[in-house]
Design an enzyme around this catalytic site. Sequence first.
Site, short mmCIF file in Angstrom:
data_model
loop_
_atom_site.label_atom_id
_atom_site.label_comp_id
_atom_site.label_asym_id
_atom_site.label_seq_id
_atom_site.Cartn_x
_atom_site.Cartn_y
_atom_site.Cartn_z
N ASP A 1 -17.03 -9.65 24.78
CA ASP A 1 -17.43 -8.56 23.89
C ASP A 1 -18.45 -8.90 22.81
O ASP A 1 -18.96 -8.00 22.16
CB ASP A 1 -16.16 -7.98 23.24
CG ASP A 1 -16.42 -6.64 22.55
OD1 ASP A 1 -17.30 -5.91 23.01
OD2 ASP A 1 -15.74 -6.35 21.57
N CYS A 27 -11.41 9.99 38.74
CA CYS A 27 -11.25 10.98 37.68
C CYS A 27 -11.20 12.40 38.23
O CYS A 27 -10.59 13.29 37.62
CB CYS A 27 -12.40 10.88 36.67
SG CYS A 27 -12.32 9.42 35.61
N CYS A 32 -10.94 16.18 36.35
CA CYS A 32 -10.31 16.08 35.04
C CYS A 32 -11.36 15.89 33.95
O CYS A 32 -12.26 15.06 34.08
CB CYS A 32 -9.32 14.92 35.01
SG CYS A 32 -8.51 14.68 33.41
N CYS A 67 -10.84 5.30 17.02
CA CYS A 67 -10.27 6.57 17.48
C CYS A 67 -9.76 6.38 18.89
O CYS A 67 -10.45 5.82 19.74
CB CYS A 67 -11.35 7.66 17.43
SG CYS A 67 -10.80 9.29 18.02
#
Length: 346
Positions: free
Chosen positions: A133, A187, A190, A240
């Site tokens: 990262d 997915c 959705c 979040c």
Amino acid sequence: MTETLQQAIRAEAARLGFVSCGFARADAANEAGDDLRQWLAAGYHGTMGWMEARADERASPNGLWSEAKSIIALAMSYAPATDPLALAGEGDRGRISAYAQGGDYHKTVKRGLKALARFIVDRAPSELKVFVDTAPVMEKPLAAAAGIGWQGKHTNLLSRTHGNWLFLGIIMTSLEFEPDAPAEEHCGSCTRCIEACPTGAIVAPGRIDARACISYLTIEHSGPIPHQFREAMGNRIYGCDDCLAVCPWNRFAEAAQANRAFLPRAEMAAPRLADLLSLDDASFREMFAGSPIKRIGVNRMIRNCLIAAGNSGDAALRGAVERHIRDEDPVVAEAADWAMERLTGA
């Protein structure tokens, strides 16, 4: 490279706490470089100039290290045991993203990667590099190419087994391994993650405008929070989880699989805004020692908490807010003034 070594690597990765391990050619996700350049050209990276500065290296593993032949993609789970959205209505509390409530994932994942790297070199002397990262590496496209998951419409990696609560690590190696099949997308139709985003930052499936993303605004952005996003922030003070928390695939993610290093620290699970607003630099550093939160510094945390206080409707927080109105940092002082105006009529 023999299948036996790959099997041994998968087994050792599991022993070290990785829930997924996959192999890909170093050039398996080069098309992601074109997508990155389009995203940067649109200005969606906001003030994250470091992404633009090293875009050529980020676009392809061979742009960063020309001798890389294969990629080993790995994932650790941090699946939370409780609902990440449970504090949404608790105005006097701050909400910290689930990934940051425990120990610093950079250290834990890198420790596992280095141990696995030693395991590989002991059995097949070679050159390799490990990444978590902080380097210009596109972990998510590479992980998808290695078959351990696909990028959902919220852009995060998704697994049918582990949901989207995953920390990713990459090992680049000069060895050649048999690549795994790339992950298929599951997915379907959705759109829950898109609909759940409080600020509409997911502008299209798989496309985020960071400038509107609460994670970016509370962590990466150093200036004043744009007024149009302040109310939508609610009591989120670091990151979040909304787009992640609503994903149906999380029903397969078991908290028991999460690395113990990522378990929430008591002071991170539901911190009181009044307590956070009383922090100075020394107490901030003490509270967030060993946490990824430490890197944003006390002023950015106070700014975030002031926005949350202004959204709380809790007049009891006025005293905690007032002490920052004349802060030396103009960003903090402006946020305090805004919060006080909101609380005056509360």
